[in-house]
Write a protein that holds these residues in place. Structure first.
Motif, mmCIF file in Angstrom:
data_model
loop_
_atom_site.group_PDB
_atom_site.id
_atom_site.type_symbol
_atom_site.label_atom_id
_atom_site.label_comp_id
_atom_site.label_asym_id
_atom_site.label_seq_id
_atom_site.Cartn_x
_atom_site.Cartn_y
_atom_site.Cartn_z
ATOM 1 N N GLU A 150 50.003 32.135 50.980
ATOM 2 C CA GLU A 150 49.975 30.665 51.063
ATOM 3 C C GLU A 150 48.591 30.130 50.690
ATOM 4 N N TYR A 151 47.557 30.790 51.196
ATOM 5 C CA TYR A 151 46.177 30.423 50.861
ATOM 6 C C TYR A 151 45.975 30.520 49.342
ATOM 7 N N CYS A 152 46.479 31.604 48.738
ATOM 8 C CA CYS A 152 46.320 31.800 47.292
ATOM 9 C C CYS A 152 47.062 30.731 46.499
ATOM 10 N N LYS A 153 48.258 30.371 46.966
ATOM 11 C CA LYS A 153 49.031 29.329 46.270
ATOM 12 C C LYS A 153 48.290 27.999 46.312
ATOM 13 N N GLY A 156 45.500 28.218 43.834
ATOM 14 C CA GLY A 156 45.846 28.609 42.471
ATOM 15 C C GLY A 156 45.312 29.972 42.077
ATOM 16 N N LEU A 157 45.258 30.893 43.042
ATOM 17 C CA LEU A 157 44.728 32.241 42.791
ATOM 18 C C LEU A 157 45.885 33.164 42.401
ATOM 19 N N TYR A 158 46.202 33.205 41.126
ATOM 20 C CA TYR A 158 47.417 33.904 40.687
ATOM 21 C C TYR A 158 47.254 35.415 40.604
ATOM 22 N N TYR A 159 46.043 35.894 40.360
ATOM 23 C CA TYR A 159 45.854 37.348 40.289
ATOM 24 C C TYR A 159 46.151 38.009 41.641
ATOM 25 N N PRO A 160 45.568 37.537 42.762
ATOM 26 C CA PRO A 160 45.922 38.135 44.054
ATOM 27 C C PRO A 160 47.410 37.982 44.391
ATOM 28 N N ILE A 161 48.005 36.864 43.999
ATOM 29 C CA ILE A 161 49.445 36.684 44.240
ATOM 30 C C ILE A 161 50.220 37.772 43.488
ATOM 31 N N ALA A 162 49.878 37.962 42.214
ATOM 32 C CA ALA A 162 50.587 38.945 41.392
ATOM 33 C C ALA A 162 50.416 40.360 41.937
ATOM 34 N N LYS A 163 49.184 40.738 42.276
ATOM 35 C CA LYS A 163 48.939 42.096 42.769
ATOM 36 C C LYS A 163 49.625 42.334 44.117
ATOM 37 N N THR A 164 49.623 41.322 44.977
ATOM 38 C CA THR A 164 50.257 41.465 46.289
ATOM 39 C C THR A 164 51.773 41.592 46.147
ATOM 40 N N LEU A 165 52.371 40.714 45.365
ATOM 41 C CA LEU A 165 53.831 40.754 45.192
ATOM 42 C C LEU A 165 54.268 42.016 44.448
ATOM 43 N N ALA A 166 53.459 42.468 43.501
ATOM 44 C CA ALA A 166 53.782 43.704 42.779
ATOM 45 C C ALA A 166 53.740 44.900 43.728
ATOM 46 N N ASP A 218 36.808 35.004 46.787
ATOM 47 C CA ASP A 218 38.185 35.445 47.000
ATOM 48 C C ASP A 218 38.521 36.731 46.260
ATOM 49 N N PHE A 219 37.553 37.288 45.546
ATOM 50 C CA PHE A 219 37.860 38.426 44.669
ATOM 51 C C PHE A 219 36.969 39.648 44.902
ATOM 52 N N PHE A 220 36.122 39.634 45.887
ATOM 53 C CA PHE A 220 35.186 40.760 46.038
ATOM 54 C C PHE A 220 35.230 41.326 47.450
ATOM 55 N N MET A 221 35.219 42.664 47.510
ATOM 56 C CA MET A 221 35.255 43.342 48.807
ATOM 57 C C MET A 221 34.386 44.596 48.775
ATOM 58 N N GLY A 222 33.845 44.870 47.593
ATOM 59 C CA GLY A 222 33.083 46.103 47.413
ATOM 60 C C GLY A 222 33.344 46.643 46.024
ATOM 61 N N THR A 223 32.643 47.702 45.674
ATOM 62 C CA THR A 223 32.759 48.237 44.320
ATOM 63 C C THR A 223 33.039 49.733 44.352
ATOM 64 N N ALA A 224 33.482 50.251 43.216
ATOM 65 C CA ALA A 224 33.686 51.695 43.074
ATOM 66 C C ALA A 224 33.470 52.075 41.621
ATOM 67 N N HIS A 225 33.032 53.299 41.415
ATOM 68 C CA HIS A 225 32.773 53.826 40.072
ATOM 69 C C HIS A 225 34.108 54.086 39.367
ATOM 70 N N PHE A 226 34.161 53.800 38.054
ATOM 71 C CA PHE A 226 35.371 54.084 37.278
ATOM 72 C C PHE A 226 35.885 55.504 37.541
ATOM 73 N N LYS A 227 34.964 56.458 37.500
ATOM 74 C CA LYS A 227 35.363 57.862 37.662
ATOM 75 C C LYS A 227 35.974 58.103 39.035
ATOM 76 N N ASP A 228 35.398 57.482 40.079
ATOM 77 C CA ASP A 228 35.913 57.667 41.446
ATOM 78 C C ASP A 228 37.313 57.079 41.589
ATOM 79 N N ILE A 229 37.526 55.903 40.985
ATOM 80 C CA ILE A 229 38.850 55.267 41.054
ATOM 81 C C ILE A 229 39.873 56.137 40.326
ATOM 82 N N ALA A 230 39.478 56.649 39.164
ATOM 83 C CA ALA A 230 40.381 57.525 38.404
ATOM 84 C C ALA A 230 40.718 58.777 39.197
ATOM 85 N N LEU A 231 39.687 59.379 39.796
ATOM 86 C CA LEU A 231 39.905 60.602 40.579
ATOM 87 C C LEU A 231 40.758 60.323 41.813
ATOM 88 N N ALA A 232 40.609 59.142 42.403
ATOM 89 C CA ALA A 232 41.435 58.761 43.551
ATOM 90 C C ALA A 232 42.919 58.833 43.186
#
Length: 321
Positions: A150-153, A156-166, A218-232
């Motif tokens: 509801e907050y996202c709607k 107008g934050l459509y990326y979080p809406i899309a990722k959450t619903l997906a 509304d879009f940041f919570m921390g970061t991760a290295h590309f390689k770490d995300i891939a390995l995850a």
């Protein structure tokens, strides 16, 4: 699990690292791209060691289940990364981001189940964990926290809406069918770029280095290295004990913490000073608390200083800064 894995969205910043690590581990990879004739999608993957004999390209449309089925045929595992990544304003949210993200996820899972795939590891996001303004102020946000739609709607934050619903559609499918699905929820992805194109997270870093004052609250919570995300993703595919959601950040930080660290490491750039707390209601937490599930699977997170250095040096080598 047999050594044939389909990677959707293989040409992206994270997908390219997934392909690289899978090839290094001896897997055969079915890599999906949007346009097989586009060298920006294929050339950097073709040049990887082992690609000549172990990499096969498939042109795929998330809304065309036949194209998905062709890519998945013969695979024992699927790593599903393909998703529109539009952080800013969207002209037609339904067509540009919501339908491909949500229906695309379900289509991949359906095709995988029908093909007899053992497990799908799908890329969700911290954007399906936050923004969550009603989360208790004294409790660290983690895998049990969900984005407030509801907050996202309202904003107008459509990326979080899309990722959450997906992601929710993925869990609904898993529950209804008993299919083995695991989710990875990465933070802001940074590091050395493998594709010729820049991704949205690295573009954010370019803005920081050029004095940008956006706080990405509304879009940041921390970061991760590309390689770490891939390995995850690969660890979640290989480890039977992996289950549910997996927050993937080296630690939970505010955007101002990242910006301060960039300014400290690169004083020659005109980095703006931001308010200390840029993510209202977000408690900071170390990696061992934030990403315990992935650490328990054997992932060792790259420290933030190294993530920034790898990312900035990559941007400099490409002439972005």
């Amino acid at each position: 699990m047999s050594k044939v894995v389909c990677v959707t969205g293989a040409s992206g910043a994270i997908g390219s690292w997934v392909v690289l690590l899978l090839l290094q581990r001896g897997y055969t990879v079915h890599a999906t791209v949007q346009d097989i004739k586009d060298e920006n999608e294929t050339k950097h993957l073709e040049e990887m060691e082992g690609a000549k004999s172990h990499l096969h390209f498939f042109e795929m449309d998330l809304l065309d289940i036949d194209s998905i089925a062709a890519a998945i045929k013969g695979c024992s595992g699927v790593i599903h990364l393909a998703c529109p990544n539009i952080i800013g304003q969207v002209e037609d949210p339904e067509k540009q981001i919501l339908e491909p993200a949500i229906k695309g996820t379900v289509n991949v899972l359906k095709a995988a189940k029908e093909a007899g795939v053992e497990r799908v590891v799908a890329t969700s996001s911290i954007s399906s964990i936050m923004p969550s303004p009603n989360w208790p102020a004294d409790k660290i946000k983690g895998e049990e926290c969900w984005t407030d739609l509801e907050y996202c709607k309202q904003k107008g934050l459509y990326y979080p809406i899309a990722k959450t619903l997906a992601e929710k559609a993925g869990w609904d499918f898993a529950k209804e069918t008993g299919f083995d699905v695991v989710m990875i929820n990465p933070g802001t992805a940074l590091g050395p770029l493998l594709p010729p194109r820049i991704n949205s997270s690295m573009a954010v870093l370019v803005s920081v280095l050029k004095g940008g004052k956006e706080t990405y609250e509304d879009f940041f919570m921390g970061t991760a290295h590309f390689k770490d995300i891939a390995l995850a993703h690969i660890l979640a595919l290989e480890n039977k004990k992996a289950a549910g959601r997996h927050l993937c950040v080296e630690s939970i930080r505010h955007f101002s913490d990242l910006v301060d660290k960039v300014a400290e490491l690169y004083p020659e750039y005109d980095v703006a000073k931001l308010p200390k707390d840029t993510q209202p209601g977000l408690l900071r937490a170390s990696g061992k608390d934030a990403s315990k599930k992935l650490i328990d699977l054997g992932l060792e997170f790259t420290p933030v200083e190294q993530i920034i250095k790898d990312a900035v040096e990559s941007l400099k080598s490409r002439g972005y800064v």
